[in-house]
Design a protein around this motif. Structure first.
Motif, PDB file in Angstrom:
ATOM      1  N   PHE A 349       0.861  -1.174   0.000  1.00 21.50           N
ATOM      2  CA  PHE A 349       0.000   0.000   0.000  1.00 21.50           C
ATOM      3  C   PHE A 349       0.904   1.233   0.000  1.00 21.50           C
ATOM      4  O   PHE A 349       1.275   1.748   1.058  1.00 21.50           O
ATOM      5  N   PRO A 350       1.295   1.710  -1.184  1.00 22.76           N
ATOM      6  CA  PRO A 350       2.229   2.844  -1.248  1.00 22.76           C
ATOM      7  C   PRO A 350       1.518   4.159  -0.929  1.00 22.76           C
ATOM      8  O   PRO A 350       0.279   4.226  -0.921  1.00 22.76           O
ATOM      9  N   PRO A 351       2.283   5.223  -0.650  1.00 23.07           N
ATOM     10  CA  PRO A 351       1.666   6.531  -0.408  1.00 23.07           C
ATOM     11  C   PRO A 351       0.800   6.954  -1.593  1.00 23.07           C
ATOM     12  O   PRO A 351       1.150   6.714  -2.751  1.00 23.07           O
ATOM     13  N   SER A 352      -0.335   7.572  -1.271  1.00 25.95           N
ATOM     14  CA  SER A 352      -1.250   8.055  -2.306  1.00 25.95           C
ATOM     15  C   SER A 352      -1.678   9.472  -1.936  1.00 25.95           C
ATOM     16  O   SER A 352      -2.769   9.684  -1.393  1.00 25.95           O
ATOM     17  N   PRO A 353      -0.811  10.465  -2.185  1.00 23.93           N
ATOM     18  CA  PRO A 353      -1.076  11.837  -1.733  1.00 23.93           C
ATOM     19  C   PRO A 353      -2.421  12.386  -2.197  1.00 23.93           C
ATOM     20  O   PRO A 353      -3.116  13.067  -1.436  1.00 23.93           O
ATOM     21  N   LYS A 354      -2.808  12.085  -3.443  1.00 20.00           N
ATOM     22  CA  LYS A 354      -4.078  12.616  -3.950  1.00 20.00           C
ATOM     23  C   LYS A 354      -5.252  12.098  -3.135  1.00 20.00           C
ATOM     24  O   LYS A 354      -6.145  12.843  -2.743  1.00 20.00           O
ATOM     25  N   GLN A 355      -5.266  10.784  -2.871  1.00 23.62           N
ATOM     26  CA  GLN A 355      -6.359  10.201  -2.100  1.00 23.62           C
ATOM     27  C   GLN A 355      -6.342  10.707  -0.663  1.00 23.62           C
ATOM     28  O   GLN A 355      -7.382  11.020  -0.084  1.00 23.62           O
ATOM     29  N   GLU A 356      -5.140  10.821  -0.080  1.00 21.92           N
ATOM     30  CA  GLU A 356      -5.034  11.211   1.316  1.00 21.92           C
ATOM     31  C   GLU A 356      -5.441  12.661   1.544  1.00 21.92           C
ATOM     32  O   GLU A 356      -5.920  13.026   2.612  1.00 21.92           O
ATOM     33  N   LYS A 357      -5.255  13.527   0.534  1.00 26.47           N
ATOM     34  CA  LYS A 357      -5.575  14.948   0.686  1.00 26.47           C
ATOM     35  C   LYS A 357      -6.927  15.323   0.097  1.00 26.47           C
ATOM     36  O   LYS A 357      -7.389  16.444   0.267  1.00 26.47           O
ATOM     37  N   SER A 358      -7.567  14.398  -0.582  1.00 28.40           N
ATOM     38  CA  SER A 358      -8.797  14.736  -1.300  1.00 28.40           C
ATOM     39  C   SER A 358     -10.006  14.864  -0.390  1.00 28.40           C
ATOM     40  O   SER A 358     -11.024  15.425  -0.784  1.00 28.40           O
ATOM     41  N   ARG A 378      -6.223   3.036   0.855  1.00 28.52           N
ATOM     42  CA  ARG A 378      -7.150   1.963   0.492  1.00 28.52           C
ATOM     43  C   ARG A 378      -6.962   1.515  -0.950  1.00 28.52           C
ATOM     44  O   ARG A 378      -7.842   0.910  -1.547  1.00 28.52           O
ATOM     45  N   ARG A 379      -5.811   1.836  -1.483  1.00 25.24           N
ATOM     46  CA  ARG A 379      -5.433   1.314  -2.796  1.00 25.24           C
ATOM     47  C   ARG A 379      -4.070   0.651  -2.656  1.00 25.24           C
ATOM     48  O   ARG A 379      -3.184   1.169  -1.991  1.00 25.24           O
ATOM     49  N   HIS A 430       1.500  -4.016   3.732  1.00 38.00           N
ATOM     50  CA  HIS A 430       2.813  -3.390   3.900  1.00 38.00           C
ATOM     51  C   HIS A 430       2.705  -1.948   3.416  1.00 38.00           C
ATOM     52  O   HIS A 430       2.503  -1.699   2.226  1.00 38.00           O
ATOM     53  N   TYR A 431       2.832  -1.005   4.349  1.00 34.49           N
ATOM     54  CA  TYR A 431       2.667   0.416   4.038  1.00 34.49           C
ATOM     55  C   TYR A 431       4.042   1.032   3.795  1.00 34.49           C
ATOM     56  O   TYR A 431       4.750   1.395   4.736  1.00 34.49           O
ATOM     57  N   ARG A 432       4.413   1.131   2.511  1.00 34.39           N
ATOM     58  CA  ARG A 432       5.749   1.614   2.176  1.00 34.39           C
ATOM     59  C   ARG A 432       5.788   2.097   0.727  1.00 34.39           C
ATOM     60  O   ARG A 432       4.861   1.866  -0.055  1.00 34.39           O
ATOM     61  N   HIS A 433       6.881   2.788   0.379  1.00 37.13           N
ATOM     62  CA  HIS A 433       7.101   3.178  -1.014  1.00 37.13           C
ATOM     63  C   HIS A 433       7.396   1.925  -1.838  1.00 37.13           C
ATOM     64  O   HIS A 433       7.989   0.961  -1.341  1.00 37.13           O
ATOM     65  N   TRP A 434       7.009   1.962  -3.114  1.00 41.64           N
ATOM     66  CA  TRP A 434       7.191   0.801  -3.984  1.00 41.64           C
ATOM     67  C   TRP A 434       7.246   1.276  -5.429  1.00 41.64           C
ATOM     68  O   TRP A 434       6.770   2.372  -5.748  1.00 41.64           O
ATOM     69  N   ALA A 435       7.821   0.452  -6.279  1.00 47.98           N
ATOM     70  CA  ALA A 435       7.867   0.794  -7.701  1.00 47.98           C
ATOM     71  C   ALA A 435       6.449   0.948  -8.247  1.00 47.98           C
ATOM     72  O   ALA A 435       5.529   0.243  -7.829  1.00 47.98           O
TER      73      ALA A 435
END
Length: 473
Positions: A349-358, A378-379, A430-435
């Motif tokens: 579950f990588p960071p999703s700034p758009k979803q988190e700030k929307s 949640r993506r 797993h909440y982390r950065h990913w390709a």
């Protein structure tokens, strides 16, 4: 008559057969690499490893725990060669099920191909108690896997002695396999409060350290608090942390959770002369995980081994998160063979700034600004790694002899790991950065949203009141 050419081929074939025979004999003599010889030796020294009557045969005063648990384990070098530690022991724990003391440590595989020979006997803190006349007992050594070709491997020793009163130490005599060096140390024997583990879940977390170059102290505390609070909702009763380096502000938060009985923190360091980055894999991860296994298995029936950016999320037929204890019952985790572990495949579950700030996910006013990844992300990446690649486990602790980072290396009797379907039965979050990759929705944590909000509002209020720390700042 056999031609010269045929005779040459015959000689070559005989040489190859002799070489193969020597190799097989060598592997047979390699005690710890040969499970058959290991179990023969185990039965010879200790009897059947899973005797149903083992509890009644061992009578250990619980006061031993009171006397020894107050002092945390610390690494002690048994002996060295050419300025490098050859054998280091970290802890000694009495195991009610096995009826013996388990020593956990690591050894230098460059200076000693096999674990050094170890004998042991009880000693006492009381000067009036003379135990030094007791005979030495031969311990059985077992080399851990996953050394990753580095100079030090983890090691377990099974020492057939039983503490019978408080304030006991175990005296250990280590000898190099080539008789080049030896040494003696004494370790306090840690004993659990009870011989019967509770039907609950505990989590073992590998070396914990804070890196100021990666995040602020408040960000680390937010991750740590969410990890504890949300995993509690998923069924984890207790957490075992190994602290490498935490500043005072983070340590204060840890002490708060120690005070309410949710966590145990053990200081973790390597012996003098061992390079943290070059000599042992990931700060001694295998040693930590197996020390935690033998530390917790007399207290908790079920164990999981995760990092603070991970959560094991079992699900029901509706795709909703459920309790880990319920999942263990649902998938028939067994204490006597059968399924001894549940395997959760790796989902990112990588960071999703758009979803988190929307504002798409509504949060209570008191949690606005908090980066609660279990709710905001949640993506996930659609592709899920195969089992054993970054997968994590929920295990029946007393079934396991050696736990690995991503799978069971060895069990006390034949048993299996049930691999859960990541679609319908459970997934490692797993909440982390990913390709970058194709993303899909994952709503499994939605059913816990209200409980997570309540838990984190309570945690935020407590920490602000106690330490002036604002999780959402």
């Amino acid at each position: 008559m056999i031609s010269l050419k045929c005779r040459r081929y015959l000689v070559i074939a005989i040489c190859l057969l002799c070489t193969a025979a020597c190799y097989v004999f060598y592997k047979w003599m390699d005690f710890d690499a040969n499970p058959i010889r290991h179990y023969l030796a185990y039965d010879y020294y200790f009897g059947s490893p899973l005797m149903s009557s083992s509890y009644s045969q061992v009578n250990v005063s619980s006061s031993v725990h009171t006397a020894t648990e107050a002092s945390s384990p610390s690494p002690q070098t048994v002996f060295s060669l050419v300025g490098k530690p050859v054998l280091v022991l970290f802890s000694a724990r009495f195991d009610f099920q096995l009826g013996l003391i388990v020593l956990v440590g690591y050894f230098n595989n460059r200076l000693s191909k096999q674990p050094p020979r170890v004998t042991c006997r009880l000693s006492s803190l009381k000067s009036s108690t003379n135990l030094d006349a007791r005979p030495w007992q031969q311990a059985v050594g077992y080399s851990m896997h996953e050394g990753h070709y580095m100079p030090y491997d983890g090691v377990l020793y099974f020492c057939p002695v039983v503490p019978t009163e408080s304030s006991y130490l175990v005296e250990v005599n280590g000898v190099d396999v080539s008789n080049r060096a030896s040494g003696k140390i004494k370790l306090p024997v840690h004993v659990a409060e009870s011989s019967k583990p509770a039907d609950k879940v505990a989590a073992c977390i590998t070396a914990l350290r804070y890196l100021p170059s990666e995040e602020s102290e408040n960000q680390f505390i937010m991750r740590l608090v969410e990890f504890i609070e949300v995993n509690r909702l998923l069924g984890v009763e207790h957490f075992y942390f190994y602290n490498m380096s935490l500043p005072s502000k983070i340590s204060a938060v840890m002490k708060h959770y120690i005070g309410i009985g949710w966590i145990t923190v053990t200081p973790w360091s390597l012996a003098e002369g061992i390079d943290l980055d070059k000599d042992i894999h990931y700060y001694g991860q295998m040693v930590i995980l197996n020390d935690c296994l033998y530390s917790a298995r007399d207290r908790y029936r079920l164990l999981t081994f995760i990092d603070i950016d991970e959560m094991l999320v079992p699900t029901n037929s509706k795709g909703e998160a459920i309790n880990l204890v319920k999942a263990a019952q649902l998938h028939s985790l067994d204490d006597r063979g059968g399924n001894c572990a549940l395997g959760f495949r790796h989902g990112v579950f990588p960071p999703s700034p758009k979803q988190e700030k929307s504002g798409e996910i509504k949060m209570p006013t008191s949690l606005i600004g908090c980066k609660i990844v279990s709710l905001l992300r949640r993506r996930r990446i659609k592709s899920i790694l195969p089992f054993t690649e970054r997968s994590k486990l929920l295990v029946v602790a007393r079934q396991i002899k050696e736990i690995g980072i991503h799978f069971v290396w060895n069990s006390w009797q034949s048993c299996q790991t049930k691999q859960l379907s990541p679609i319908s039965e459970g997934l490692l979050h797993h909440y982390r950065h990913w390709a970058a990759g194709e993303m899909i929705e994952d709503q499994s944590m939605k059913s816990l949203q209200r409980d997570i909000e309540t838990a984190l509002i309570g945690a935020r209020d407590r920490l602000k009141h106690l330490f002036g720390i604002d999780l959402c700042a």
